[in-house]
Structures are given as structure tokens and as C-alpha cells.
Design a protein around this motif. Structure first.
Motif, PDB file in Angstrom:
ATOM      1  N   HIS A  26       0.804  -1.221   0.000  1.00  0.00           N
ATOM      2  CA  HIS A  26       0.000   0.000   0.000  1.00  0.00           C
ATOM      3  C   HIS A  26       0.835   1.268   0.000  1.00  0.00           C
ATOM      4  O   HIS A  26       0.303   2.364   0.014  1.00  0.00           O
ATOM      5  CB  HIS A  26      -0.913   0.015   1.240  1.00  0.00           C
ATOM      6  CG  HIS A  26      -0.138   0.219   2.513  1.00  0.00           C
ATOM      7  ND1 HIS A  26       0.620  -0.782   3.077  1.00  0.00           N
ATOM      8  CD2 HIS A  26       0.044   1.306   3.295  1.00  0.00           C
ATOM      9  CE1 HIS A  26       1.215  -0.323   4.164  1.00  0.00           C
ATOM     10  NE2 HIS A  26       0.888   0.945   4.324  1.00  0.00           N
ATOM     11  N   TYR A  27       2.160   1.113   0.023  1.00  0.00           N
ATOM     12  CA  TYR A  27       3.016   2.294   0.144  1.00  0.00           C
ATOM     13  C   TYR A  27       2.886   3.208  -1.070  1.00  0.00           C
ATOM     14  O   TYR A  27       2.562   2.765  -2.163  1.00  0.00           O
ATOM     15  CB  TYR A  27       4.478   1.875   0.321  1.00  0.00           C
ATOM     16  CG  TYR A  27       4.676   1.038   1.565  1.00  0.00           C
ATOM     17  CD1 TYR A  27       4.511   1.607   2.820  1.00  0.00           C
ATOM     18  CD2 TYR A  27       4.977  -0.312   1.481  1.00  0.00           C
ATOM     19  CE1 TYR A  27       4.655   0.844   3.965  1.00  0.00           C
ATOM     20  CE2 TYR A  27       5.124  -1.079   2.616  1.00  0.00           C
ATOM     21  CZ  TYR A  27       4.957  -0.503   3.862  1.00  0.00           C
ATOM     22  OH  TYR A  27       5.086  -1.263   4.988  1.00  0.00           O
ATOM     23  N   CYS A  28       3.153   4.497  -0.844  1.00  0.00           N
ATOM     24  CA  CYS A  28       3.128   5.462  -1.940  1.00  0.00           C
ATOM     25  C   CYS A  28       4.178   5.056  -2.977  1.00  0.00           C
ATOM     26  O   CYS A  28       5.185   4.446  -2.627  1.00  0.00           O
ATOM     27  CB  CYS A  28       3.463   6.859  -1.436  1.00  0.00           C
ATOM     28  SG  CYS A  28       2.407   7.422  -0.104  1.00  0.00           S
ATOM     29  N   PRO A  29       3.971   5.419  -4.225  1.00  0.00           N
ATOM     30  CA  PRO A  29       4.981   5.120  -5.245  1.00  0.00           C
ATOM     31  C   PRO A  29       6.343   5.679  -4.827  1.00  0.00           C
ATOM     32  O   PRO A  29       6.429   6.833  -4.402  1.00  0.00           O
ATOM     33  CB  PRO A  29       4.458   5.840  -6.491  1.00  0.00           C
ATOM     34  CG  PRO A  29       2.986   5.980  -6.264  1.00  0.00           C
ATOM     35  CD  PRO A  29       2.803   6.119  -4.783  1.00  0.00           C
ATOM     36  N   TYR A 134       6.364  12.038  10.023  1.00  0.00           N
ATOM     37  CA  TYR A 134       5.300  11.064  10.297  1.00  0.00           C
ATOM     38  C   TYR A 134       4.562  10.838   8.992  1.00  0.00           C
ATOM     39  O   TYR A 134       3.758  11.671   8.571  1.00  0.00           O
ATOM     40  CB  TYR A 134       4.324  11.605  11.345  1.00  0.00           C
ATOM     41  CG  TYR A 134       4.836  11.611  12.768  1.00  0.00           C
ATOM     42  CD1 TYR A 134       6.158  11.302  13.056  1.00  0.00           C
ATOM     43  CD2 TYR A 134       3.989  11.897  13.822  1.00  0.00           C
ATOM     44  CE1 TYR A 134       6.618  11.300  14.365  1.00  0.00           C
ATOM     45  CE2 TYR A 134       4.440  11.897  15.132  1.00  0.00           C
ATOM     46  CZ  TYR A 134       5.754  11.597  15.400  1.00  0.00           C
ATOM     47  OH  TYR A 134       6.208  11.594  16.685  1.00  0.00           O
ATOM     48  N   GLY A 135       4.837   9.715   8.353  1.00  0.00           N
ATOM     49  CA  GLY A 135       4.199   9.451   7.062  1.00  0.00           C
ATOM     50  C   GLY A 135       2.729   9.132   7.207  1.00  0.00           C
ATOM     51  O   GLY A 135       1.858   9.748   6.591  1.00  0.00           O
ATOM     52  N   MET A 136       2.447   8.164   8.079  1.00  0.00           N
ATOM     53  CA  MET A 136       1.099   7.604   8.117  1.00  0.00           C
ATOM     54  C   MET A 136       0.021   8.632   8.450  1.00  0.00           C
ATOM     55  O   MET A 136      -1.077   8.588   7.914  1.00  0.00           O
ATOM     56  CB  MET A 136       1.032   6.479   9.135  1.00  0.00           C
ATOM     57  CG  MET A 136      -0.268   5.702   9.056  1.00  0.00           C
ATOM     58  SD  MET A 136      -0.520   4.742  10.529  1.00  0.00           S
ATOM     59  CE  MET A 136      -1.495   3.403   9.878  1.00  0.00           C
TER      60      MET A 136
HETATM   61  S1  SF4 Z   1       3.420   8.422   3.430  1.00  0.00           S
HETATM   62 FE1  SF4 Z   1       5.638   8.415   3.167  1.00  0.00          FE
HETATM   63  S2  SF4 Z   1       6.384   6.723   4.443  1.00  0.00           S
HETATM   64 FE2  SF4 Z   1       4.190   6.432   4.122  1.00  0.00          FE
HETATM   65  S3  SF4 Z   1       4.014   5.101   2.320  1.00  0.00           S
HETATM   66 FE3  SF4 Z   1       3.886   7.217   1.599  1.00  0.00          FE
HETATM   67  S4  SF4 Z   1       5.982   7.749   1.043  1.00  0.00           S
HETATM   68 FE4  SF4 Z   1       6.073   5.928   2.351  1.00  0.00          FE
END
Ligand code: SF4
Ligand SMILES: Cc1ncc(C[n+]2csc(CCOP(=O)(O)OP(=O)(O)O)c2C)c(N)n1
Lengths: 253, 366, 74
Positions: A26-29, A134-136
Motif C-alpha cells: 500500500h506504500y506510496c509510489p 510522520y508518514g502515516m
Molecule cells: S506516506 Fe511516506 S512513508 Fe508512508 S508510504 Fe507514503 S511515502 Fe512511504
């Protein structure tokens, strides 16, 4: 020889490790989390440790790590992964136990658990994804956010009077007698990916050898949080994160 | 320790806290994780003294905080291991997030709270003011915790064994809600016989969900409590709620003194119940038909039994070492049929039998 | 030096079009496709397959493990 001729199992040189399953992540590209998941999958497969490994997932973008790597997992409360890992490893001393944590998880809310697990020399490996944010939760300031760096809770840039200093927790952990291997790596180039793989493998081996706690920090990008393209994030990381968090081994005994 | 007696019961004189430590080792507990706080530190001190890692292989670890302790318990429980912690009120407050995670992840665990007076740092004297926190869910979300309320050193030992059985039967955290009096007082206790710790092969059968490492022939096991889809989250909640209804049906425990012909019923648990038993004796000596109902499980609560007595008595008195918490559940059970009065002391004061008897007489005058 | 030739296969549905492989490729083989996969990502592909040497740089940096690499010595 045509491309179709070359595409033949006999000529295979690189493929997705089987421990990493087919569920799309599910991570961002472009997110570094994916690269490190892949490395963990490769290492566990190559070590033949699928049956012996228990991973501890954090609260953070990697909260769903358990969906992607086909090993047994526990998902910890925010910051508490080292406490879970402590118990798991002590109750199952012949298992490979590792935590996978972001900078908010490891260096803010879970600082006490991190430091004390390391200080007790728990025979666990800690994989620490330092993306300075904080990514999430949508790009708020982390303890590792750089001076002047913008985030949604430091919209005009982090300042010392308001927020204090970026926390180099890895340096701090290297001071503790319980840690045996403390290293800081990255995963933006072929060479750095190779080095990080070696580092994680060593950390895993240390866990099995009972040498103490190993920490592999991976200076990472969060292109969504940083509001840059994946490639530009790498450039930004090299120019800004590396001076604050220099790569290399901090401790190896 | 006399080795010949290893697998048999043993009669000893000891503190309630010590009884918990002995019973934990004897019932095959795999791991204890705790942080010192009065009035329960003897639990970990006794374990450290007994060094069970040299005998049964049980792990005992002094953690850096109650937050760490409860999360270590989560880690151990996730491996299908009998894991426990103990603390007193402020420490248990710190554990609430972890307890909610245990409930959400459907993990078996035992938590001991030897209550002291609050709020805040409060006092080290005994109290029962954590009733609400325990049975109404001190942590977030719709969960319940089976709660055992020991009233003697013997029950401190017995409830330790029972708590693990219930925790694994229903895959839920179980709280032993004691107070400083029972933790500290010395009584004769019959310690339970030794039960060996489960082997990994036994755990694999009993807890197929346990994270022990994924063999080639099964899917990975995950311990988690995150559900991003609302429907899935509701499904988990429905499953938990139906389990709580089963627990309410099957696991209610209480003890009665002189209840058959009682015109006035006292309801009290733990230390308060010991005091109230004396008060009932005083009342009976004066010809007042008083009785005592002592809930042993606070969740599930003996609602039906109390309701039953609402049809036969003229009034009830709830006695607690708090401002009145369980009394709300007694009133819900009675549902207005008879008056339910409350008598309590706070801040670490234990009511005397005389005080309770006076309160009972006031109820009669009314 | 023995000449080598490579080829890659992109798992189109796994690819998120992050472009990191395109940047990493020393032989400038890859580009993002104008077409998107079912999730709407412009997945990467070998725009210049003849230049591929099978060095795996693209696969190493790929965060989604979507690249399989093959290589032959000619
Ligand atoms: S928000 Fe940031 S850490 Fe989280 S999946 Fe996306 S790129 Fe990765
Ligand atoms: C007790 C608690 N506080 C706050 C949160 C909200 N929260 C979820 S993830 C997160 C930060 C994660 O950041 P980091 O650890 O750096 O990981 P990343 O997402 O960047 O990989 C926060 C604050 C939570 N889940 N639990």
C-alpha cells in the motif's frame, strides 16, 4: 538474441523474493519502505529462516508489513515494538526476532522501549526507517525532522526554540553497552541497497548468535510527506538528510 | 523447596502478593513482566527470589515501565505463552492502551491490580476505586475484561490459576482486582499443585494462531487489532460481544453468607466483603436478618442473583472502599424494586464492621 | 570483456510508476509508459531494450519488487 530469447528462467538474475508475497503493497509510489521489505524478504529466504522468524510491525506506514512478508508477525502498539520483541525473544530464544519501526514510533513515543531494549542487550534486530517525518498520519514533524524542514506541524520549518533539535537516536543507541551493531544506511542506489542488505543480514545473524541488540537505521524518503517526486526526494535526502545523519557503521563489535 | 512436594499441593503461611507469585510458577506461567509499585512489589520480588527460570523455565523480567510490561505481555501472549503482569492503580492506568490492544487482538493474558487509593499518585493504602476502570473498560473501545475479585490469600493463589484458564478459554485479558489489604496480609494458603509449562507442540495445538514461526504447511499468523474496513471492525466487535454474553452466561461466581432468609442484603467484594461478613454476624446477633452477597467475578457481574434477592429483601447496602462504583451495577440489577444504599470510605481507609453495621441500621430505619 | 545482454519483465499491475528505475538505469533503457495499468499508474517499460545489460540496477531500487531481470553472456 532477442529480448524474448533472453527472458528464460535459465538466465534469471533478479526476481522478487518468494517470502515477499503477491499482495500489492500500500506504500506510496517510490517509498523506501518497499525496498526494505523486499530486502528483508530476500534475506529471510536466503538464510532459510522463514520458519524461525517473528517480525514485530509498528504503528506507522509499515503497520501492514504483516500483509506482505510471509512470516509470523505481531503488530505492536505505537512505539512498543521493542517491548513485544523482548518478550518474544526471551520466550523463544532460538527464533529470529526483529522490529520494523519508523522514526516517530522508535524515536518519539517509543523512545523508552527502544533505549531499554537496547540497554538490556536484547538479542533482537531493530530496523529503523528514518524518513524524518510522520508518514502515516499525513506528514507531521518527527523527532528526526531537520532544522528548517517543513512539515504539517512545522509549516514554516522546524525551529529550535519551538521544537528543539533533530534527534540522532542511533548515535545515542550506539553508546549503550547492550548494542553490538549499530549502522546507518540508505536505499536509494544499487550500492546502498546492497550495503543495507548486508547490514540487515548481519543484524539478523547477531540476533541468532545472541550478541546483543543490532540497529540498522535506513535514512529514507517519504516523498508524499516531503511533497517531492520520488527521484527528487532521493536528491533532497542526499543533500539534506545525509549531512545530519551520516551513513556508516557507528558500532560493530 | 522440598522437591518431593513438587507436584503436590502445599500449605504455607504467606502474603497475598507472594501467593500470586507462587501460584503463577506452579500453574505453568511462561512469563512475568512488571514494574515495581507499592503495594504489590512482593509479586516480582518473590519471583526474583524463587528464580523460576532455573526450575520451570519461566521468564521473569523487570521492565522499564508498566507500558513496557503490558506490551511485553502482549508479545508473550501472541506466542501463545501464559503471560502476566501485576501493578497497582497508577501503573494499571498506564497499561490501558495495552489492555485494549490485548482485547482487540483476542489475546489471553493475566493482569493483577492490587488497588491503592487515588486519584493521582494517591496513597499506598488499600482501595477499591478502580472498579469502574476495570469493569467498564478503562481503555478505548467496546471491550470487557473478565475480572476476579479475591478476598483472601487463598483466593489470590486460586484466582491466578483460574485467571489463566479463563484467559485461554475465551482469548481475553483477565484482571485479578485485589487491594492492598489482601496483597499485604498473611494467611494460610494451600498452594496449587505444579503443572508443567506447555511445550511448543502443545501450544501449536491449543493456540493455532500463535506466532511461533511459520512452518511451510501453514499460512503466516498475524497478531493485530487494526481493521480499516468499518464492516470488518464491526464483525470483530460482534464476535467479542457474543463472547462476552457467553462469559456472562457461564462464568458468574459469587459467595453468599446468610442470604436464604435475608431481609437486608449487603453486597461487597474483596476486603470490604470480609468486613461486611463481620457486620452481618453482628446484625444476626441482634436479630436482624442480614445477609452478604460477595461477587467473586465483577465481570461477569452476578446481576441475576442480586435481582433475585430484590424480590425477597427490604433493602440492600453496597459497601466499597471507594465513592461508590459497584453500587451502580447493584442498582441496575435491582432496578428500583428495593432501596439500595451505599456506604464507603475513600483514600485508603478500610471501613470497620461497626461502621457497616451502623449504615445497615440506617437502612432499616428508612 | 565478454559482452552481456539483458532483459527485464515489469509486473505491470504491481508497478506504481514511481520512476526510480528509470532514473537508476545506467543505460537509459526504461521509460514510463503513456498507458496506465488498472490502478492508473503509468508503469515502466523497456523503451530501448537493445541497450539493456541486465545489471539489475532498476530491480534493486524498485520499491515494489516488480522487476524481474534476465541476462546472457554473448
Ligand atoms: S506516506 Fe511516506 S512513508 Fe508512508 S508510504 Fe507514503 S511515502 Fe512511504
Ligand atoms: C498512541 C498513539 N498515538 C498516536 C497514533 C497516531 N499515529 C499513527 S502513525 C504515527 C506516526 C508514524 O510515523 P513514523 O513512526 O515516523 O512512521 P512512518 O509512517 O513515517 O513510516 C502516529 C503519530 C497512534 N496510532 N497511537
Amino acid at each position: 538474441m532477442t529480448t524474448n530469447d533472453i527472458i528464460n528462467p535459465a538466465n534469471l538474475v533478479y526476481a522478487k523474493p518468494s517470502v515477499l508475497n503477491d499482495v500489492p503493497m500500500h506504500y506510496c509510489p517510490g517509498c523506501t519502505h518497499g525496498v526494505i521489505h523486499k530486502l528483508i524478504g530476500e534475506i529471510i529466504g536466503e538464510m532459510g529462516f522463514q520458519e524461525k522468524t517473528i517480525g514485530i510491525a509498528p504503528v506507522g506506514c509499515a503497520v501492514f508489513a504483516y500483509k506482505y512478508l510471509d512470516i509470523d508477525w505481531q503488530q505492536a502498539a505505537h512505539g512498543r515494538a521493542p517491548a513485544l520483541a523482548t518478550a518474544v525473544k526471551r520466550l523463544l530464544p532460538d527464533r529470529l526476532v526483529f522490529t520494523y519501526q519508523g522514526d516517530g514510533d522508535l524515536a518519539a513515543i517509543g523512545t523508552a522501549e527502544t533505549i531499554h531494549a537496547c540497554n538490556r542487550g536484547e538479542n533482537i534486530a531493530i530496523i529503523f526507517i528514518n524518513n524524518g517525518i510522520y508518514g502515516m498520519t499525513g506528514g507531521q514533524m518527527a523527532p528526526t525532522t531537520l532544522h528548517g524542514m517543513k512539515s504539517s506541524t512545522s509549516p514554516n520549518g522546524r525551529t529550535v526554540p519551538l521544537n528543539g533539535y533533530p534527534l540522532d537516536i542511533t548515535k545515542l543507541l550506539a553508546q549503550l553497552d547492550g548494542t553490538c551493531y549499530v549502522t546507518r544506511q540508505s536505499a536509494h542506489t544499487v550500492a546502498s541497497v546492497r550495503k543495507t542488505k548486508k547490514a540487515i543480514q548481519k543484524a539478523f545473524e547477531n540476533s541468532m548468535l545472541g550478541k546483543g541488540t543490532s540497529i540498522v537505521e535506513v535514512v529514507s524518503t517519504c516523498n508524499s510527506g516531503w511533497k517531492l517526486s520520488p527521484a527528487d526526494s532521493n536528491t533532497w535526502m542526499v543533500e539534506n538528510m545525509f549531512p545530519a545523519y551520516p551513513l556508516g557503521d557507528l558500532k560493530d563489535i | 523447596m522440598n522437591n518431593k512436594k513438587k507436584d503436590t499441593e502445599e500449605v504455607r503461611l504467606m502474603k497475598g502478593n507472594e501467593a500470586i507469585a507462587h501460584a503463577a510458577i506452579r500453574c505453568g506461567c511462561d512469563g512475568y513482566f512488571g514494574y515495581p509499585i507499592t503495594p504489590q512489589s512482593e509479586i516480582m520480588e518473590t519471583l526474583m527470589e524463587l528464580e523460576p527460570w532455573n526450575t520451570t523455565g519461566m521468564v521473569v523480567l523487570q521492565a522499564e515501565s508498566e507500558t513496557a510490561s503490558i506490551n511485553m505481555v502482549y508479545g508473550g501472549a501472541g506466542c501463545g505463552k501464559k503471560s502476566m503482569t501485576s501493578s497497582s492503580s497508577p501503573g494499571v492506568s498506564l497499561m490501558q492502551e495495552g489492555i485494549s490492544y490485548l482485547a482487540g487482538a483476542e489475546l489471553p493474558a493475566v493482569i493483577v491490580n492490587v488497588m491503592r487509593g487515588g486519584p493521582g499518585l494517591g496513597t499506598i493504602q488499600p482501595s477499591q476505586a478502580d472498579y469502574f476502570q476495570t469493569v467498564k473498560g478503562g481503555g478505548h473501545g467496546d471491550y470487557k475484561m473478565i475480572t476476579l475479585a479475591p478476598a483472601s490469600v487463598q483466593e489470590m493463589a486460586d484466582h491466578t490459576v483460574m485467571a489463566f484458564d479463563l484467559a485461554f478459554k475465551y482469548l481475553t485479558p483477565v484482571m485479578i482486582l485485589a487491594d492492598g489489604v489482601i496483597g499485604q496480609m498473611m494467611e494460610k494458603v494451600v498452594l496449587p499443585p505444579f503443572q508443567p509449562r506447555l511445550t511448543e507442540e502443545e501450544i501449536k495445538i491449543k493456540c493455532p494462531w500463535a506466532t511461533l514461526g511459520k512452518p511451510a504447511n501453514r499460512k503466516p499468523n498475524y497478531i493485530y487489532s487494526l481493521q480499516l474496513e468499518a464492516e470488518e471492525m464491526e464483525d470483530l466487535n460482534l464476535r467479542l460481544q457474543s463472547r462476552y454474553r457467553t462469559i456472562e452466561k457461564n462464568e458468574v461466581l459469587f459467595e453468599e453468607f446468610d442470604c436464604e432468609d435475608a431481609e437486608y442484603l449487603i453486597v461487597a467484594f474483596g476486603t470490604s466483603a470480609r468486613v461486611c461478613q463481620k457486620a452481618v454476624e453482628m446484625a444476626r446477633a441482634q436479630g436482624i436478618k442480614a445477609g452478604l452477597l460477595r461477587p467473586i467475578t465483577l465481570f461477569p457481574f452476578p446481576t441475576e442473583q442480586i435481582s433475585h434477592y430484590a424480590n425477597q429483601t427490604k433493602g440492600m447496602l453496597t459497601v466499597e472502599m471507594s465513592a461508590g462504583q459497584m453500587v451502580e451495577d447493584v442498582r441496575l440489577a435491582v432496578n428500583g424494586r428495593v432501596p439500595v444504599e451505599f456506604y464507603g470510605r475513600m483514600g485508603g481507609i478500610v471501613p470497620s464492621p461497626d461502621d457497616v453495621f451502623e449504615a445497615l441500621k440506617k437502612l432499616i430505619v428508612k | 570483456m565478454a559482452k552481456v545482454k539483458g532483459a527485464i519483465v515489469v509486473n505491470v499491475e504491481r508497478c506504481k510508476g514511481c520512476n526510480l528505475c528509470v532514473v537508476a538505469c545506467p543505460s537509459k533503457v526504461l521509460l514510463l509508459n503513456n498507458e496506465a495499468n488498472s490502478k492508473g499508474y503509468n508503469y515502466s517499460y523497456m523503451a530501448d531494450p537493445d541497450s539493456c545489460v541486465g545489471c539489475s540496477a532498476c530491480a534493486y531500487v524498485c520499491p515494489d519488487a516488480c522487476i524481474t531481470v534476465y541476462r546472457v553472456k554473448l
